[in-house]
Design an enzyme around this catalytic site. Structure first.
Site, PDB file in Angstrom:
ATOM      1  N   ASP A  72       0.559  -1.145  -0.002  1.00  0.00           N
ATOM      2  CA  ASP A  72       0.086   0.066  -0.187  1.00  0.00           C
ATOM      3  C   ASP A  72       0.832   1.278   0.095  1.00  0.00           C
ATOM      4  O   ASP A  72       0.341   2.495   0.356  1.00  0.00           O
ATOM      5  CB  ASP A  72      -0.990   0.035   1.228  1.00  0.00           C
ATOM      6  CG  ASP A  72      -0.233   0.283   2.574  1.00  0.00           C
ATOM      7  OD1 ASP A  72       0.944  -0.046   2.638  1.00  0.00           O
ATOM      8  OD2 ASP A  72      -0.797   1.138   3.303  1.00  0.00           O
ATOM      9  N   GLU A  73       2.113   1.285  -0.317  1.00  0.00           N
ATOM     10  CA  GLU A  73       2.706   2.174  -0.234  1.00  0.00           C
ATOM     11  C   GLU A  73       3.850   2.381  -1.496  1.00  0.00           C
ATOM     12  O   GLU A  73       4.295   1.266  -2.038  1.00  0.00           O
ATOM     13  CB  GLU A  73       3.593   2.702   0.825  1.00  0.00           C
ATOM     14  CG  GLU A  73       4.506   1.717   1.368  1.00  0.00           C
ATOM     15  CD  GLU A  73       5.142   2.064   2.709  1.00  0.00           C
ATOM     16  OE1 GLU A  73       5.718   3.012   2.913  1.00  0.00           O
ATOM     17  OE2 GLU A  73       5.133   0.949   3.506  1.00  0.00           O
TER      18      GLU A  73
HETATM   19 MG   LIG Z   1      -0.268   2.786   4.574  1.00  0.00          MG
END
Ligand SMILES: [Mg+2]
Length: 408
Positions: free
Chosen positions: A122-123
């Site tokens: 998620d990054e």
């Molecule tokens: Mg995050």
């Protein structure tokens, strides 16, 4: 969190807002797994939600900010979390769902630039230096990314903008939740110096302790230390790395930089476009951009791809491989216009067009061969002149009459 909130909380030194040279973005989804679950359970929005298995050894894998406010955090044993926040709704994690959401997130980022370094599910770090003409300044790109994540995926994210990866990552963490923080180039060192030394990469609790023993608590303390004393405290190799981090130097260049497999540029219209002439104008602009970038990198391309996204978000990609490698915008446009005409009908309402070059090779390998029309070489000379003007004065200095976009 907004910059104003951070400033009021005393978490930020006074900083300007100039984002020139801040080409590194760190995009980090907020409470990702929990946010994905909330899409399926909108009635839980604004409430404490914990994602984790309820069995004996389960830990919190994600929690909404409402649960965090009660003291819940990732990796906390589920039992402890439930005692801290008995009102929380517990949801069993479903990895498949998060992987699918992650692919959507990364697709949005890869749409912005080819320089995406996916750090985790998620990054990601992005180098947006090439996205300036299509999407604007780094702040505008960051804002656009945040808008797309929300409107297309209903997922909030925070974005840090800086000159180097570590600064961008610290900024995104400070901006959470749902925030954007730009650390101007000229304020980078001041920003870093204001932080506790433990915020530097590679400074764990053990190093914090040994630095504390010699009176070093902030990055400013560390920067003021004579190199020999720092080396004595943490070892020579570690000292050199910490000194460069504290000075705002890049220690983790974004992967893929300099090894571009394709060069792409695209534009999302403010209002959906139906006129073929307008679409061709836009494709022409994207072609100019990718050809300029190919030339400045000393590359030629053999394959042209035209991407069209319609009002219902259906997206088509059409490609053609040319008989000879080229970096000429005129030659590329002939192919791109053809691909565009195959992609749309008079009824099409188009939201985005993009052009991508692939099959890239060094000019020296292909001998700069141009075979499309007799004037191609003259075009290339003219385009190189254009490149020099753009490089010196910026793209606004020069725009062909036919290329004036209605709405920039
Ligand atoms: Mg995050």
């Amino acid at each position: 969190m907004s910059r104003e909130q951070l400033e009021r909380a005393g978490a930020l030194p006074p900083m300007g807002s100039d984002d020139a040279g801040c080409n590194v973005l760190h995009v980090d989804m907020d409470a990702f797994f929990a946010a994905v679950e909330l899409r399926d359970r909108p009635e839980l929005r604004g409430r404490p939600v914990i994602v984790g298995r309820r069995n004996g050894r389960g830990v919190v894998v994600s929690a909404t900010y409402e649960a965090r406010a009660a003291g819940v955090h990732s990796a906390m044993p589920m039992g402890t979390a439930m005692r801290a926040c008995p009102a929380a709704t517990v949801i069993e994690p479903s990895r498949e769902k998060y992987s699918a959401a992650s692919r959507d997130v990364m697709a949005i980022l890869n749409d912005v630039t080819a320089y995406v370094d996916e750090v985790s599910i998620d990054e990601a770090f992005l180098d947006v230096s090439g996205a300036r003409r299509t999407l604007g300044s780094p702040t505008q790109v960051a804002t656009e990314i945040r808008t797309r994540m929300k409107s297309h995926l209903q997922l909030p994210c925070s974005v840090g903008v800086g000159t180097v990866t570590m600064v961008a990552k610290i900024a995104s963490t400070m901006a959470k939740p749902d925030g954007l923080l730009v650390v101007p180039a000229g304020d980078t060192v001041r920003f870093l110096h204001s932080l506790p030394v433990g915020r530097l990469w590679g400074v764990g609790s053990k190093t914090v302790k040994s630095l504390g023993a010699i009176g070093v608590y902030t990055v400013a303390d560390l920067a003021a230390l004579p190199p020999t004393r720092l080396a004595h405290a943490v070892g020579r190799a570690h000292a050199t790395r910490l000194a460069s981090l504290a000075a705002g130097h890049e220690v983790r260049p974004i992967a893929g930089r300099g090894a571009e497999k394709s060069i792409g540029s695209e534009h999302t219209f403010d209002v959906d476009v139906t006129s073929l002439a307008d679409l061709e104008k836009s494709v022409r602009l994207e072609v100019e951009e990718v050809a300029r970038r190919a030339r400045s990198a000393g590359l030629t391309a053999t394959t042209v791809t035209v991407k069209v996204r319609f009002e219902d978000f259906r997206t088509t990609d059409r490609s053609r491989t040319m008989a000879a490698a080229t970096d000429s915008a005129s030659a590329i446009f002939v192919v791109a216009r053809d691909l565009l005409r195959q992609s749309v009908t008079p009824e099409s309402s188009v939201r985005l067009v993009g052009v991508r070059l692939s099959g890239l090779a060094e000019v020296s390998e292909t001998g700069h061969q141009l075979s499309f029309d007799s004037s191609a070489e003259a075009h290339t000379v003219a385009e190189e002149t254009v490149d020099q003007i753009v490089a010196r004065f910026g793209p606004a200095a020069l725009q062909r009459a036919s290329l004036i976009r209605q709405k920039e």
